[in-house]
Every structure is written in C-alpha cells, then in structure tokens.
Write a protein that holds these residues in place. Sequence first.
Motif, mmCIF file in Angstrom:
data_model
loop_
_atom_site.group_PDB
_atom_site.id
_atom_site.type_symbol
_atom_site.label_atom_id
_atom_site.label_comp_id
_atom_site.label_asym_id
_atom_site.label_seq_id
_atom_site.Cartn_x
_atom_site.Cartn_y
_atom_site.Cartn_z
ATOM 1 N N ARG A 39 1.683 13.765 3.405
ATOM 2 C CA ARG A 39 2.435 14.532 4.423
ATOM 3 C C ARG A 39 2.850 13.667 5.612
ATOM 4 N N PRO A 40 1.948 12.832 6.181
ATOM 5 C CA PRO A 40 2.375 11.998 7.315
ATOM 6 C C PRO A 40 3.476 10.991 6.965
ATOM 7 N N LEU A 41 3.616 10.696 5.673
ATOM 8 C CA LEU A 41 4.659 9.760 5.239
ATOM 9 C C LEU A 41 6.000 10.462 5.012
ATOM 10 N N GLY A 42 6.013 11.781 5.171
ATOM 11 C CA GLY A 42 7.255 12.532 5.039
ATOM 12 C C GLY A 42 7.516 13.108 3.659
ATOM 13 N N ALA A 86 3.142 3.080 -2.553
ATOM 14 C CA ALA A 86 2.220 3.431 -1.473
ATOM 15 C C ALA A 86 2.263 2.359 -0.388
ATOM 16 N N PHE A 87 2.246 1.095 -0.824
ATOM 17 C CA PHE A 87 2.355 -0.006 0.138
ATOM 18 C C PHE A 87 3.673 0.082 0.920
ATOM 19 N N ILE A 88 4.769 0.252 0.211
ATOM 20 C CA ILE A 88 6.089 0.315 0.863
ATOM 21 C C ILE A 88 6.155 1.490 1.833
ATOM 22 N N SER A 89 5.656 2.645 1.423
ATOM 23 C CA SER A 89 5.687 3.827 2.291
ATOM 24 C C SER A 89 4.929 3.576 3.587
ATOM 25 N N HIS A 90 3.736 3.014 3.462
ATOM 26 C CA HIS A 90 2.950 2.744 4.677
ATOM 27 C C HIS A 90 3.589 1.645 5.520
ATOM 28 N N LYS A 95 3.052 1.863 9.412
ATOM 29 C CA LYS A 95 2.783 0.456 9.719
ATOM 30 C C LYS A 95 1.303 0.169 10.010
ATOM 31 N N ASN A 96 0.419 1.001 9.463
ATOM 32 C CA ASN A 96 -1.017 0.800 9.610
ATOM 33 C C ASN A 96 -1.451 -0.252 8.594
ATOM 34 N N ILE A 97 -1.950 -1.373 9.067
ATOM 35 C CA ILE A 97 -2.258 -2.508 8.208
ATOM 36 C C ILE A 97 -3.319 -2.169 7.164
ATOM 37 N N MET A 98 -4.309 -1.366 7.510
ATOM 38 C CA MET A 98 -5.347 -1.000 6.535
ATOM 39 C C MET A 98 -4.765 -0.132 5.434
ATOM 40 N N TYR A 99 -3.877 0.792 5.794
ATOM 41 C CA TYR A 99 -3.233 1.631 4.780
ATOM 42 C C TYR A 99 -2.290 0.806 3.906
ATOM 43 N N MET A 100 -1.804 -0.293 4.433
ATOM 44 C CA MET A 100 -0.919 -1.165 3.662
ATOM 45 C C MET A 100 -1.710 -2.077 2.728
#
Length: 127
Positions: A39-42, A86-90, A95-100
Amino acid sequence: MTKNKIIFWVATAIIILWEGVMPLATLLFSPEYITFGTRPLGYPDYFAYALTICKVLGVIAIGFPKTPSRLKEWAYGGLTFSLIFAFISHACVDKNIMYMILPIIVLAILIVSYVFNRKLNFNNNGK
C-alpha cells in the motif's frame, strides 16, 4: 547428503520461509497486515493478495522435488521478477535503503538455490 544438496536445501528452505510461509501466515492469521508492504508503494490492495498467492505457488514449485523442471524454471523466474520489482519499487518510491537491500539479499539466496538446483539436475540427468 552431498555438499551441493545441503547448499540447495538450505538456500531453498530460506526462500520457502521468506517468500512462502511468512506471506501465507500473514494472509491467514493477520490479513489486515497483508497490504502493509504494498500500500505505501501505491499498489492497490488486490495486488498484495495476488502476489502472496503467486509467491506461495512459486515456493511450492521450487520446494517440491517432483516438480517438472520447466515449471521450476518458471517459478524461479517469477520469484526473481518479484524481487527485482520490489527493489525497484522501494528505490523509486520510499528510497529506504533497508527496504531496497532486503530483496537483493533474498534474490542472492534465490540465485544460490537456482544454481545448485541446476547442478543437482545436471548430475542426476547426466546432461
């Protein structure tokens, strides 16, 4: 058990737990959290449900020893695309490095599983 089998099963077990068991447990026991990551990614809410079902089917395919090799290839491909996106979305949205980094780590483990699956199939089939 050979070294290759051990490496394959350890990597595959991690993928099964991370990409299959955790999303399925969330869907079954805490469905209100299933959209927590999307959801936070749209993404729309239905995307999280579809993604969860696809991940579970993918890990079943790679974890079940009697799965036809072509189906396993598709499962590895689908899980790979899921992790790359998932990497591209984050990277693009929060732009949260841990989520990336997390999808990249899981992708690396998936690659280990894939490579050793191929080695085991090569040795068993003599191709």
